[in-house]
Design a protein around this motif. Structure first.
Motif, PDB file in Angstrom:
ATOM      1  N   PHE A 155       0.801  -0.974  -0.026  1.00 45.04           N
ATOM      2  CA  PHE A 155       0.104   0.005   0.124  1.00 45.04           C
ATOM      3  C   PHE A 155       0.894   1.109   0.070  1.00 45.04           C
ATOM      4  O   PHE A 155       2.036   1.096   0.346  1.00 45.04           O
ATOM      5  CB  PHE A 155      -1.196   0.020   1.337  1.00 45.04           C
ATOM      6  CG  PHE A 155      -1.692  -1.124   1.197  1.00 45.04           C
ATOM      7  CD1 PHE A 155      -2.739  -1.485   0.545  1.00 45.04           C
ATOM      8  CD2 PHE A 155      -1.223  -2.249   2.216  1.00 45.04           C
ATOM      9  CE1 PHE A 155      -3.603  -2.588   0.616  1.00 45.04           C
ATOM     10  CE2 PHE A 155      -2.161  -3.343   2.449  1.00 45.04           C
ATOM     11  CZ  PHE A 155      -3.102  -3.522   1.489  1.00 45.04           C
ATOM     12  N   GLU A 156       0.263   2.352  -0.253  1.00 49.40           N
ATOM     13  CA  GLU A 156       0.977   3.482  -0.375  1.00 49.40           C
ATOM     14  C   GLU A 156       1.080   4.320   0.978  1.00 49.40           C
ATOM     15  O   GLU A 156       0.420   3.549   1.877  1.00 49.40           O
ATOM     16  CB  GLU A 156       0.315   4.478  -1.297  1.00 49.40           C
ATOM     17  CG  GLU A 156       0.446   4.264  -2.788  1.00 49.40           C
ATOM     18  CD  GLU A 156      -0.354   5.387  -3.479  1.00 49.40           C
ATOM     19  OE1 GLU A 156      -1.123   6.055  -2.953  1.00 49.40           O
ATOM     20  OE2 GLU A 156      -0.555   5.027  -4.926  1.00 49.40           O
ATOM     21  N   LYS A 162       0.252  -6.590   3.240  1.00 51.26           N
ATOM     22  CA  LYS A 162      -0.390  -7.951   3.670  1.00 51.26           C
ATOM     23  C   LYS A 162       0.108  -9.107   3.072  1.00 51.26           C
ATOM     24  O   LYS A 162       0.284  -9.061   1.925  1.00 51.26           O
ATOM     25  CB  LYS A 162      -1.814  -7.414   3.700  1.00 51.26           C
ATOM     26  CG  LYS A 162      -2.488  -6.330   4.236  1.00 51.26           C
ATOM     27  CD  LYS A 162      -2.301  -6.496   5.642  1.00 51.26           C
ATOM     28  CE  LYS A 162      -2.854  -5.334   6.687  1.00 51.26           C
ATOM     29  NZ  LYS A 162      -2.576  -5.293   8.098  1.00 51.26           N
ATOM     30  N   VAL A 163      -0.181 -10.265   3.638  1.00 51.71           N
ATOM     31  CA  VAL A 163       0.117 -11.637   2.808  1.00 51.71           C
ATOM     32  C   VAL A 163      -1.346 -12.146   2.483  1.00 51.71           C
ATOM     33  O   VAL A 163      -2.312 -12.390   3.039  1.00 51.71           O
ATOM     34  CB  VAL A 163       0.783 -12.474   3.399  1.00 51.71           C
ATOM     35  CG1 VAL A 163       0.960 -13.806   2.970  1.00 51.71           C
ATOM     36  CG2 VAL A 163       2.121 -11.816   3.996  1.00 51.71           C
TER      37      VAL A 163
END
Length: 643
Positions: A155-156, A162-163
């Motif tokens: 994410f920015e 996340k996996v």
């Protein structure tokens, strides 16, 4: 007045400018509103598209067959789809905040709580790019196979990645793969192991032997090989049945395996032949000791159902060295040594040496020449006389095949008959013997010897020829001879091998045509006396080894007397071969033997010499010094009458 006009003009101009400005601003405002409305419409469309995509994504996620998990880098589950719940039996609420290791790994392979707590994804390792198949457990305790694939979502603004895990159940696929592996394993076992004995088969033995010999030649060690052949196996197989034959093979395999143990590899080379491969040995002596143990073990009787079976074996031994540098060399040398044992009477051990190597080379040479030798007329018969003890006259002759080799001179049958069998030439050899024997009998008739008989050796290969009996009758008739003066000698062992086949039918057919049939080498077969009543035969020929030993071994003498007595009861002729001493002839005459044959009576000889032999009044010391049986009875009658 002029100033007023100017003012009015300025006002008019200003009004125009203001009007124009108002129009301009009005028009600009309208354009701005239109653009705004357009932008609003685009935003609404984009929102609608986003809502549609979200709806689609929601449909996909909720209806996917594969389970989907979203975890933080610590491995805790933040979200899961319904498919994962269906797969594991755990609801999304039950597993949220937990790590999969806590509930889907079977207890026996589950990491410790400390290890689970310390777990964290290393997204820089590259391991998450791989697939992973793992055994899992459902909530109800059922085991299943799960295939996991991983992806990292970033994410920015520095938010933690996340996996994302895609979980697909592959239990059925895994079971199919396991079945394929088991099938491959079974196929490999079938390809490399004998299904009856469980021993390595010819293919596996050959591969192993090649590796062993190559290693021995490279390391300077000595590898060894035993080639083992079961004696009388075919006779046992055909007389007692294939089930008993199978048990013989299994018993032999077990005995050899127990003796060899971890010292070498025992395998079935084919039929009743076995090989034992030794990776390292210290010459022939250690191998001879092992071979003796095998020889002794296999000659011991063993129970097979209602039968007590006894057999033996012959063993050839070879080792690597200057003359055996390949697996093929070693097999050839062991085979040569084994052949020497068979040639010498079986049930023994022989080690390969240079002399046997020379014999082998000669055998290969003869093998390549035999077919052309038959065509060129190099084979002929010699005649060995038979003497009738009852009448005190010459009974006839046995026709014995010989090979007049241009290089080696006159060769006896033991040097080339085995080659003929292996090369499929026995029928041609038998044909030469038959025509040569009948020509000799015709010549004797022409010389005035009308009461003589001729004995012809015939192989089972020839007996099984469809036109043999017809050809035999034609050959006898064309020479104006009678069928009852011709005797066919068939090896007892060969005949018994076909007890349930065409051999017996052929014997019955030749007997129906008036020919006589005798079992040759009687006493050497497995069944012997037990099958005399089942075979259409007119006599037996007692093997020379029994004749040679009967004066030295009381048990052998008892067997000889029993054979003669039984044949006498059955009305059969008894011919004893191998007679060399007057004492043997006297013992056989006393037992009731009909005909004798051997060097003591006369050596094999060409036809021209046989005709001269028949003209002599005292043809041998034995014939000259033994009284006919009927004359002895006359003397006894005269003696009793005088009393």
């Amino acid at each position: 007045m002029g100033s007023v006009i100017i003012v009015h003009g300025l006002v008019l101009i200003l009004g125009c400018l203001m009007g124009a400005g108002l129009v301009y601003y009005a028009r600009k405002h309208l354009r701005t509103r239109a653009a705004f409305r357009k932008k609003i419409r685009a935003l609404n469309k984009e929102l609608q598209n986003t809502r549609s995509e979200n709806t689609i994504m929601e449909l996909i996620v909720n209806n996917a067959n594969d389970g989907i998990l979203i975890q933080d880098l610590e491995g805790r589950i933040e979200w899961s789809n319904p498919a994962y719940s269906r797969m594991t039996g755990f609801s999304a609420d039950e597993i949220r905040g937990k790590k999969p290791q806590e509930f889907v790994i079977p207890p026996e392979s589950r990491p410790s709580p400390e290890e689970i707590e310390e777990f964290r994804y290393d997204i820089s390792s590259g391991h998450l790019e791989d697939f992973e198949s793992i055994l899992n457990i459902r909530k109800n305790g059922e085991l299943f196979w799960n295939q996991l694939s991983f992806a990292v979502a970033t994410f920015e603004e520095g938010a933690e990645p996340k996996v994302v895990i895609i979980a697909r159940e592959i239990t059925e696929q895994r079971e199919h793969e396991e079945e394929l592996k088991r099938s491959e394993s079974r196929n490999k076992e079938l390809a490399e192991f004998d299904s009856l004995t469980g021993l390595p088969n010819r293919m596996k033995l050959s591969k192993h032997l090649e590796a062993v010999v190559a290693s021995a030649m490279e390391s300077g060690k000595t590898a060894g090989l035993l080639h083992i052949d079961l004696d009388q196996f075919k006779t046992i197989n055909d007389t007692l049945g294939h089930s008993v034959g199978d048990k013989v093979l299994i018993h032999a395999a077990e005995q050899m395996t127990a003796i060899v143990g971890e010292m070498g590899m025992v395998g079935r080379f084919g039929g009743d032949e076995f090989l034992v491969v030794f990776e390292e040995t210290f010459g022939f002596e250690p191998l001879k000791e092992i071979a003796k143990k095998i020889l002794n073990a296999l000659e011991q009787p063993f129970q097979s159902g209602d039968h007590v079976v006894q057999f033996g074996c012959s063993i050839g031994i070879a080792i690597t060295g200057d003359h055996a540098k390949t697996a093929n060399d070693l097999i050839k040398h062991a085979d040569v040594a084994l052949y020497e044992v068979k040639r010498s009477g079986r049930h023994n051990i022989s080690c390969f040496n240079k002399v046997l190597g020379t014999v082998y080379a000669r055998r290969m040479e003869l093998s390549s020449q035999l077919a052309s030798a038959i065509e060129e007329g190099q084979l002929c018969v010699e005649l060995q006389p038979q003497y009738n003890l009852e009448r005190g006259t010459v009974h006839g002759f046995e026709a014995l095949i010989r090979w007049h080799h241009p290089k080696y001179g006159k060769l006896p049958p033991q040097e080339f008959l085995t080659i003929a069998e292996q090369n499929g030439l026995m029928s041609q050899v038998d044909s030469v013997a038959m025509h040569g024997a009948l020509d000799a009998l015709r010549a004797m008739d022409d010389a005035g010897h009308h009461d003589l008989r001729i004995s012809i050796n015939v192989s089972t290969a020839t007996l099984n020829q469809p036109n043999y009996v017809k050809d035999l009758c034609s050959a006898v008739s064309s020479r104006e001879l009678s069928n009852d003066r011709v005797t066919l000698e068939v090896l007892e062992t060969n005949l018994l091998e076909g007890m349930n086949g065409s051999n017996l039918e052929a014997i019955r057919e030749v007997s129906n045509e008036g020919f006589k049939v005798e079992l040759d080498d009687f006493g050497m077969g497995y069944a012997g006396l037990a099958h005399l009543t089942r075979i259409t035969t007119h006599g037996v020929k007692i093997d020379r080894s029994m004749v040679r030993n009967m004066l030295l071994d009381p048990a052998t003498l008892t067997i000889v007397r029993t054979i003669i007595a039984l044949c006498s009861e059955l009305g059969m002729t008894v011919v004893a071969e191998g007679i060399e001493e007057i004492e043997q002839a006297e013992e056989l005459q006393a037992a009731g033997c009909t005909v004798i044959q051997g060097f003591g009576v006369g050596h094999p000889m060409p036809l021209s010499q046989a005709l001269k032999w028949l003209q002599r009044s005292e043809v041998s010391p034995i014939i000259a010094n033994i009284s006919p049986t009927y004359k002895q009875f006359d003397e006894l009658r005269d003696f009793l009458t005088a009393k």
